[in-house]
Structures are given as structure tokens and as C-alpha cells.
Design a protein around this motif. Structure first.
Motif, PDB file in Angstrom:
ATOM      1  N   ARG A   1       0.832  -1.210   0.000  1.00 17.57           N
ATOM      2  CA  ARG A   1       0.000   0.000   0.000  1.00 17.57           C
ATOM      3  C   ARG A   1       0.863   1.256   0.000  1.00 17.57           C
ATOM      4  NH1 ARG A   1      -3.058  -2.664   4.292  1.00 17.57           N
ATOM      5  NH2 ARG A   1      -4.890  -3.565   3.323  1.00 17.57           N
ATOM      6  N   VAL A   2       1.856   1.256   0.843  1.00 20.49           N
ATOM      7  CA  VAL A   2       2.731   2.422   0.973  1.00 20.49           C
ATOM      8  C   VAL A   2       3.526   2.638  -0.309  1.00 20.49           C
ATOM      9  CG1 VAL A   2       4.690   3.381   2.240  1.00 20.49           C
ATOM     10  CG2 VAL A   2       2.843   2.219   3.474  1.00 20.49           C
ATOM     11  N   ARG A   3       4.073   1.582  -0.863  1.00 20.65           N
ATOM     12  CA  ARG A   3       4.882   1.720  -2.090  1.00 20.65           C
ATOM     13  C   ARG A   3       4.031   2.204  -3.266  1.00 20.65           C
ATOM     14  NH1 ARG A   3       6.548  -3.265  -0.372  1.00 20.65           N
ATOM     15  NH2 ARG A   3       5.686  -4.245  -2.241  1.00 20.65           N
ATOM     16  N   ILE A   4       2.850   1.620  -3.430  1.00 22.85           N
ATOM     17  CA  ILE A   4       1.980   2.055  -4.530  1.00 22.85           C
ATOM     18  C   ILE A   4       1.463   3.464  -4.276  1.00 22.85           C
ATOM     19  CG2 ILE A   4      -0.223   1.621  -5.688  1.00 22.85           C
ATOM     20  CD1 ILE A   4       0.350  -1.377  -5.358  1.00 22.85           C
ATOM     21  N   GLY A   5       1.107   3.772  -3.040  1.00 28.56           N
ATOM     22  CA  GLY A   5       0.658   5.124  -2.710  1.00 28.56           C
ATOM     23  C   GLY A   5       1.717   6.173  -3.016  1.00 28.56           C
ATOM     24  N   ALA A   6       2.964   5.877  -2.644  1.00 29.65           N
ATOM     25  CA  ALA A   6       4.057   6.821  -2.922  1.00 29.65           C
ATOM     26  C   ALA A   6       4.283   6.957  -4.423  1.00 29.65           C
ATOM     27  CB  ALA A   6       5.327   6.369  -2.217  1.00 29.65           C
ATOM     28  N   THR A   7       4.161   5.865  -5.159  1.00 34.26           N
ATOM     29  CA  THR A   7       4.328   5.913  -6.617  1.00 34.26           C
ATOM     30  C   THR A   7       3.247   6.782  -7.249  1.00 34.26           C
ATOM     31  OG1 THR A   7       5.356   3.717  -6.627  1.00 34.26           O
ATOM     32  CG2 THR A   7       4.452   4.514  -8.717  1.00 34.26           C
ATOM     33  N   LEU A   8       2.014   6.632  -6.788  1.00 29.00           N
ATOM     34  CA  LEU A   8       0.932   7.466  -7.317  1.00 29.00           C
ATOM     35  C   LEU A   8       1.140   8.938  -6.972  1.00 29.00           C
ATOM     36  CD1 LEU A   8      -2.126   5.140  -6.681  1.00 29.00           C
ATOM     37  CD2 LEU A   8      -1.176   5.816  -8.892  1.00 29.00           C
ATOM     38  N   ALA A   9       1.696   9.214  -5.803  1.00 29.51           N
ATOM     39  CA  ALA A   9       1.997  10.603  -5.439  1.00 29.51           C
ATOM     40  C   ALA A   9       3.045  11.192  -6.385  1.00 29.51           C
ATOM     41  CB  ALA A   9       2.475  10.677  -3.993  1.00 29.51           C
ATOM     42  N   VAL A  10       4.034  10.392  -6.766  1.00 30.06           N
ATOM     43  CA  VAL A  10       5.041  10.856  -7.728  1.00 30.06           C
ATOM     44  C   VAL A  10       4.388  11.110  -9.085  1.00 30.06           C
ATOM     45  CG1 VAL A  10       7.136  10.194  -8.991  1.00 30.06           C
ATOM     46  CG2 VAL A  10       6.988   9.790  -6.532  1.00 30.06           C
ATOM     47  N   PHE A  11       3.493  10.217  -9.522  1.00 28.94           N
ATOM     48  CA  PHE A  11       2.760  10.455 -10.775  1.00 28.94           C
ATOM     49  C   PHE A  11       1.968  11.755 -10.699  1.00 28.94           C
ATOM     50  CE2 PHE A  11       2.459   5.666 -11.854  1.00 28.94           C
ATOM     51  CZ  PHE A  11       3.693   5.714 -12.486  1.00 28.94           C
ATOM     52  N   SER A  12       1.390  12.014  -9.546  1.00 28.52           N
ATOM     53  CA  SER A  12       0.643  13.254  -9.361  1.00 28.52           C
ATOM     54  C   SER A  12       1.552  14.470  -9.543  1.00 28.52           C
ATOM     55  CB  SER A  12       0.002  13.259  -7.972  1.00 28.52           C
ATOM     56  OG  SER A  12      -0.633  14.468  -7.707  1.00 28.52           O
ATOM     57  N   ALA A  13       2.754  14.396  -8.997  1.00 31.69           N
ATOM     58  CA  ALA A  13       3.708  15.510  -9.141  1.00 31.69           C
ATOM     59  C   ALA A  13       4.111  15.690 -10.604  1.00 31.69           C
ATOM     60  CB  ALA A  13       4.940  15.260  -8.271  1.00 31.69           C
ATOM     61  N   LEU A  14       4.314  14.594 -11.316  1.00 28.81           N
ATOM     62  CA  LEU A  14       4.655  14.697 -12.740  1.00 28.81           C
ATOM     63  C   LEU A  14       3.492  15.280 -13.541  1.00 28.81           C
ATOM     64  CD1 LEU A  14       6.590  11.339 -13.203  1.00 28.81           C
ATOM     65  CD2 LEU A  14       7.544  13.662 -13.170  1.00 28.81           C
ATOM     66  N   ALA A  15       2.277  14.921 -13.176  1.00 27.85           N
ATOM     67  CA  ALA A  15       1.107  15.485 -13.854  1.00 27.85           C
ATOM     68  C   ALA A  15       0.983  16.980 -13.562  1.00 27.85           C
ATOM     69  CB  ALA A  15      -0.161  14.749 -13.421  1.00 27.85           C
ATOM     70  N   PHE A  16       1.320  17.386 -12.340  1.00 31.83           N
ATOM     71  CA  PHE A  16       1.315  18.802 -12.013  1.00 31.83           C
ATOM     72  C   PHE A  16       2.295  19.544 -12.921  1.00 31.83           C
ATOM     73  CE2 PHE A  16       2.565  22.571  -9.618  1.00 31.83           C
ATOM     74  CZ  PHE A  16       1.338  23.068  -9.218  1.00 31.83           C
ATOM     75  N   ALA A  17       3.489  18.982 -13.100  1.00 33.65           N
ATOM     76  CA  ALA A  17       4.489  19.593 -13.984  1.00 33.65           C
ATOM     77  C   ALA A  17       3.986  19.655 -15.418  1.00 33.65           C
ATOM     78  CB  ALA A  17       5.805  18.814 -13.910  1.00 33.65           C
ATOM     79  N   ALA A  18       3.288  18.615 -15.863  1.00 33.18           N
ATOM     80  CA  ALA A  18       2.796  18.564 -17.241  1.00 33.18           C
ATOM     81  C   ALA A  18       1.791  19.672 -17.543  1.00 33.18           C
ATOM     82  CB  ALA A  18       2.164  17.201 -17.519  1.00 33.18           C
ATOM     83  N   GLN A  19       1.135  20.200 -16.522  1.00 33.64           N
ATOM     84  CA  GLN A  19       0.209  21.314 -16.758  1.00 33.64           C
ATOM     85  C   GLN A  19       0.940  22.519 -17.337  1.00 33.64           C
ATOM     86  OE1 GLN A  19      -3.019  21.933 -13.699  1.00 33.64           O
ATOM     87  NE2 GLN A  19      -1.632  20.608 -12.547  1.00 33.64           N
ATOM     88  N   GLY A  20       2.213  22.686 -16.983  1.00 32.38           N
ATOM     89  CA  GLY A  20       2.998  23.786 -17.535  1.00 32.38           C
ATOM     90  C   GLY A  20       3.594  23.463 -18.890  1.00 32.38           C
ATOM     91  N   VAL A  21       3.792  22.182 -19.166  1.00 31.43           N
ATOM     92  CA  VAL A  21       4.325  21.774 -20.470  1.00 31.43           C
ATOM     93  C   VAL A  21       3.263  21.952 -21.551  1.00 31.43           C
ATOM     94  CG1 VAL A  21       5.229  19.801 -21.790  1.00 31.43           C
ATOM     95  CG2 VAL A  21       5.962  20.162 -19.415  1.00 31.43           C
ATOM     96  N   PHE A  22       2.008  21.731 -21.173  1.00 28.69           N
ATOM     97  CA  PHE A  22       0.884  21.864 -22.109  1.00 28.69           C
ATOM     98  C   PHE A  22      -0.011  23.009 -21.662  1.00 28.69           C
ATOM     99  CE2 PHE A  22       1.956  17.294 -21.957  1.00 28.69           C
ATOM    100  CZ  PHE A  22       2.418  17.153 -23.253  1.00 28.69           C
ATOM    101  N   PRO A  23       0.327  24.238 -22.046  1.00 25.23           N
ATOM    102  CA  PRO A  23      -0.465  25.384 -21.588  1.00 25.23           C
ATOM    103  C   PRO A  23      -1.841  25.434 -22.254  1.00 25.23           C
ATOM    104  CG  PRO A  23       1.210  26.094 -23.141  1.00 25.23           C
ATOM    105  CD  PRO A  23       1.436  24.634 -22.901  1.00 25.23           C
ATOM    106  N   LEU A  24      -2.743  26.119 -21.575  1.00 29.74           N
ATOM    107  CA  LEU A  24      -4.060  26.356 -22.166  1.00 29.74           C
ATOM    108  C   LEU A  24      -3.912  27.213 -23.413  1.00 29.74           C
ATOM    109  CD1 LEU A  24      -6.379  27.220 -19.145  1.00 29.74           C
ATOM    110  CD2 LEU A  24      -6.385  25.148 -20.518  1.00 29.74           C
ATOM    111  N   ASP A  25      -4.762  26.965 -24.383  1.00 34.28           N
ATOM    112  CA  ASP A  25      -4.827  27.793 -25.590  1.00 34.28           C
ATOM    113  C   ASP A  25      -6.186  28.474 -25.571  1.00 34.28           C
ATOM    114  OD1 ASP A  25      -4.922  28.958 -28.068  1.00 34.28           O
ATOM    115  OD2 ASP A  25      -4.303  27.158 -29.159  1.00 34.28           O
ATOM    116  N   PRO A  26      -6.237  29.782 -25.241  1.00 39.13           N
ATOM    117  CA  PRO A  26      -7.528  30.468 -25.125  1.00 39.13           C
ATOM    118  C   PRO A  26      -8.362  30.454 -26.408  1.00 39.13           C
ATOM    119  CG  PRO A  26      -5.734  31.884 -24.382  1.00 39.13           C
ATOM    120  CD  PRO A  26      -5.126  30.654 -24.971  1.00 39.13           C
ATOM    121  N   GLU A  27      -7.707  30.277 -27.546  1.00 41.03           N
ATOM    122  CA  GLU A  27      -8.422  30.242 -28.826  1.00 41.03           C
ATOM    123  C   GLU A  27      -9.064  28.883 -29.080  1.00 41.03           C
ATOM    124  OE1 GLU A  27      -8.727  32.993 -30.753  1.00 41.03           O
ATOM    125  OE2 GLU A  27      -7.691  34.024 -29.133  1.00 41.03           O
TER     126      GLU A  27
END
Length: 187
Positions: free
Chosen positions: A80-106
Motif C-alpha cells: 500500500r505504501v509503495r503504490i501510494g508513494a508511486t501514485l503521489a510521484v505520478f501526481s507531481a509529474l502530472a502537475f508539472a505537465a500542466q505547464g508543459v501543455f499550456p491552455l490555448d484560449p483560442e
């Protein structure tokens, strides 16, 4: 875990907060209570690339690096702990990806905007079960359980209750707060 990695959540939270405050102050007509943070990094926004780098990408990568080192120390912990920590790392990478793929207002329903929304969704969808799994295997359990519930609630809260912009900021604040406390374990 090294002192630098223990301090990474503080640096990540400070960078994201500073980027939001400076970016919002520099943009005429921008309201922290009415507009989403991603608008500061939207395509064509003045300083958008800087906001994305300092507000999303760098904080997310700092947390992913610290979370990966934290996860590596948990070899003796239960699944549980190992998978939970892995998912938390995925969450951090997804947070970073929000800046890699910016919104396009158009084109809010196509292109980069779709990827940004997918990254935002992955951010909280990966985090909620990750924190819940950590609540089942680490102490203090209540912090993980509260965060596992609060972050998706903030992501999905009806806008009439607090407004989308404030709910999103509350979700980010809970998420960063969780990282600040989570990386204190194990010492």
C-alpha cells in the motif's frame, strides 16, 4: 533522505506561490479569486512561459524527485505504501505537465488545452488513491486521509459553493501541504 530533498517541497510550494502572486499582479484585470492559475501561463499570455516553468514545471519536478527518493526508501514497507508513494510521484509529474501543455484560449477544447486538462485530471486522480493508500499504511493516517478526500473535493466542488478559482487554489494548497508533511516520514 538528504536535507535538500526534504526541503524540496518548501521550495516547490514557494515557487508556485511566488509565480501565482507575481504573475497575477503583472497581468492587468487578473483576479486570483475569479481566474484559473493556468490562465497566467496560457498561450500568448505575457510571461506565460515563465509562469509555466516556475509555477508548474519546476515545482512538479522538484516534488517528483523528492517523492522518488522517498519512495526508494520504502522497500521494506507494505505494498500500500509503495503504490501510494508511486501514485503521489505520478501526481507531481502530472502537475508539472500542466505547464508543459499550456491552455490555448483560442481552442479550449482542442490541442494543447486538452492535454493541459488531462494533466490536471491526472494530477488529482493519481493523488487521491495514492494518499488513501498511504493512509492505510503510514502514520499519521488522518493527514493522508484528509488530503485524499480534500483534493478531489476541491477539483470537483460545485462552483456555486466557493467558485472554481478558489476551489482550485485550495486543492493546490492542500496538495502542497500534504507534500510538506509526507516527506517528513520516514526519517
Amino acid at each position: 533522505m538528504s536535507r535538500w530533498l526534504r526541503r524540496a517541497p518548501w521550495l516547490a510550494a514557494a515557487l508556485a506561490l511566488a509565480a501565482a502572486l507575481v504573475g497575477g499582479a503583472a497581468r492587468e484585470g487578473y483576479s486570483q479569486l475569479q481566474h484559473p492559475l493556468a490562465l497566467l501561463g496560457a498561450r500568448g499570455a505575457p510571461g506565460g512561459d515563465w509562469f509555466n516553468a516556475l509555477g508548474f514545471v519546476l515545482p512538479g519536478l522538484l516534488l517528483a524527485a523528492a517523492g522518488s527518493a522517498w519512495r526508494a526508501r520504502m522497500q521494506a514497507a507494505g505494498w500500500r505504501v509503495r503504490i501510494g508513494a508511486t501514485l503521489a510521484v505520478f501526481s507531481a509529474l502530472a502537475f508539472a505537465a500542466q505547464g508543459v501543455f499550456p491552455l490555448d484560449p483560442e481552442h479550449l477544447a482542442a490541442g494543447s488545452s486538452r492535454y493541459h486538462v488531462a494533466a490536471w485530471t491526472l494530477w488529482w486522480v493519481a493523488f487521491a488513491p495514492g494518499a488513501a493508500l498511504l493512509a492505510g499504511g503510514t502514520r499519521p493516517r488522518w493527514r493522508h486521509a484528509v488530503a485524499a478526500t480534500a483534493v478531489p473535493w476541491c477539483a470537483l466542488v460545485p462552483p456555486a459553493l466557493v467558485g472554481d478559482a478558489l476551489a482550485l487554489r485550495l486543492g493546490f494548497a492542500v496538495w502542497f501541504g500534504w507534500w510538506l508533511f509526507a516527506l517528513r516520514w520516514p526519517r
